[in-house]
Design an enzyme around this catalytic site. Structure first.
Site, PDB file in Angstrom:
ATOM      1  N   GLY A 113      -8.359  -6.401   0.316  1.00 10.53           N
ATOM      2  CA  GLY A 113      -7.311  -7.349   0.653  1.00 10.53           C
ATOM      3  C   GLY A 113      -6.239  -6.751   1.544  1.00 10.53           C
ATOM      4  O   GLY A 113      -6.201  -5.546   1.784  1.00 10.53           O
ATOM      5  N   ALA A 117       0.056  -0.222   3.902  1.00 10.02           N
ATOM      6  CA  ALA A 117       0.959   0.674   3.173  1.00 10.02           C
ATOM      7  C   ALA A 117       2.404   0.556   3.643  1.00 10.02           C
ATOM      8  O   ALA A 117       3.333   0.571   2.827  1.00 10.02           O
ATOM      9  CB  ALA A 117       0.468   2.115   3.318  1.00 10.02           C
ATOM     10  N   LYS A 168     -14.368  -5.727   7.939  1.00  5.43           N
ATOM     11  CA  LYS A 168     -13.103  -6.163   8.550  1.00  5.43           C
ATOM     12  C   LYS A 168     -12.482  -5.028   9.356  1.00  5.43           C
ATOM     13  O   LYS A 168     -11.806  -5.279  10.362  1.00  5.43           O
ATOM     14  CB  LYS A 168     -12.153  -6.729   7.491  1.00  5.43           C
ATOM     15  N   ASP A 221      -7.673 -10.057   5.135  1.00  4.52           N
ATOM     16  CA  ASP A 221      -7.517  -8.651   5.519  1.00  4.52           C
ATOM     17  C   ASP A 221      -7.864  -8.422   6.982  1.00  4.52           C
ATOM     18  O   ASP A 221      -7.284  -7.553   7.643  1.00  4.52           O
ATOM     19  CB  ASP A 221      -8.394  -7.780   4.612  1.00  4.52           C
ATOM     20  N   SER A 231      -1.782  -0.824  11.853  1.00  6.27           N
ATOM     21  CA  SER A 231      -3.211  -0.692  11.574  1.00  6.27           C
ATOM     22  C   SER A 231      -3.859   0.376  12.450  1.00  6.27           C
ATOM     23  O   SER A 231      -3.800   0.325  13.681  1.00  6.27           O
ATOM     24  CB  SER A 231      -3.915  -2.026  11.813  1.00  6.27           C
ATOM     25  N   ARG A 232      -4.507   1.318  11.815  1.00  5.79           N
ATOM     26  CA  ARG A 232      -5.222   2.379  12.527  1.00  5.79           C
ATOM     27  C   ARG A 232      -6.404   1.800  13.300  1.00  5.79           C
ATOM     28  O   ARG A 232      -6.698   2.219  14.422  1.00  5.79           O
ATOM     29  CB  ARG A 232      -5.723   3.411  11.512  1.00  5.79           C
TER      30      ARG A 232
END
Length: 297
Positions: A113, A117, A168, A221, A231-232
């Site tokens: 989900g 962080a 995802k 997600d 987001s990496r």
């Protein structure tokens, strides 16, 4: 007395979840292979012997080593919850499959989900999706998150949640590429739809439930990861457009070849997946490859 929680992996997500649980009065123990992160950490044997909940906040490529070290010490009654959203490169196993190999008798769950962080750390909350095969485990996990700012949903599809977390991340790289190419809103809408369609069909082919792709663990997600500046995986996509190559590693980039292997010849049914494979593994030109997608659909 509240339950004892151990978190293996003191990175961003591990530290953030630990702080959230501390505020709720839980006894938290951290362990990390990098002792500089937790200078006063106890030996793994001492940490795991009486734990009630074990959160594995480590990348997929570290899972086998950690479980090899931990398995003989772990309390057999502990509920083990993995946050890893990748696939093991050496075996092409999903994380639930790796955990079952080491812990066939423990109670297991996969937590997926939209749980970025940075947003959790900033107190913005998130929605976790727990993939389970036992409803009793789901109830216990719901209880420990009950008073936190993370809302938990349960899905009786542990393998599907594990697979969806992998997919995802792969497709989020594609959304990052779209941002890097300055796609319009119309084209991004089309790309998300295509990504979701492929995710659902791949999920079903590889043993998950198709509807899991349309859940918060899948679509929710995908959107969070694909469009977040934190987001990496999105960053990998943007970097590919800028430079033509990318030295960044992400769960998505490392997992793509494993999913391709599991799909075999069936991967040709998924043009966006193949386009990402051609870019990331075969080093094809990003812009040309994505332009070609329009001609194949």
């Amino acid at each position: 007395m509240k339950e004892k929680v151990c978190i293996i992996g003191a990175g961003k997500i591990g530290q953030t979840i630990g702080e959230i649980f501390k505020k709720q009065g839980y006894e938290i123990e951290f362990w990390d292979k990098d002792i500089s992160k937790i200078p006063d950490q106890k030996p793994l044997a001492e940490t795991l012997c009486s734990v009630d909940f074990l959160f594995l906040c480590i990348p997929s490529w570290a899972m086998r080593k950690v479980m090899s070290d931990a398995v003989s010490y772990l309390n057999k009654k502990a509920i083990v919850i993995s946050l890893a959203k990748g696939i093991e490169q050496s075996t092409n196993k999903t994380i639930d499959e790796v955990l079952k190999e080491f812990l066939p008798r423990n109670r297991l769950a996969i937590l997926g989900g939209p749980m970025l962080a940075k947003e959790l750390k900033d107190g913005l909350g998130g929605v976790g999706v727990v993939g389970i095969n036992d409803k009793k485990i789901g109830k216990k996990i719901l209880q420990i998150f009950d008073e936190t700012n993370i809302r938990i949903e349960c899905l009786s599809d542990m393998h599907g949640v594990a697979l969806t977390g992998v997919l995802k991340n792969i497709y989020a790289i594609g959304l990052g590429i779209a941002d890097g190419l300055s796609y319009s809103g119309n084209n991004k809408g089309w790309l998300v739809t295509l990504a979701l369609k492929e995710m659902a069909e791949i999920l079903q082919l590889l043993g998950g439930k198709k509807e899991t792709a349309y859940s918060t663990a899948g679509l929710g997600d995908l959107i969070a990861t694909g469009y977040s500046p934190y987001s990496r995986n999105r960053e990998v996509g943007v970097e590919l457009v800028k430079t033509g190559t990318c030295c960044l590693e992400s769960e998505g980039s490392r997992s793509l070849s494993g999913i391709a292997t599991r799909l075999g010849v069936k991967k040709t049914r998924f043009p966006l997946f193949v386009a990402l494979e051609n870019i990331l593994i075969k080093n094809q030109d990003v812009k040309t490859t994505f332009q070609g997608l329009y001609k194949k659909i």
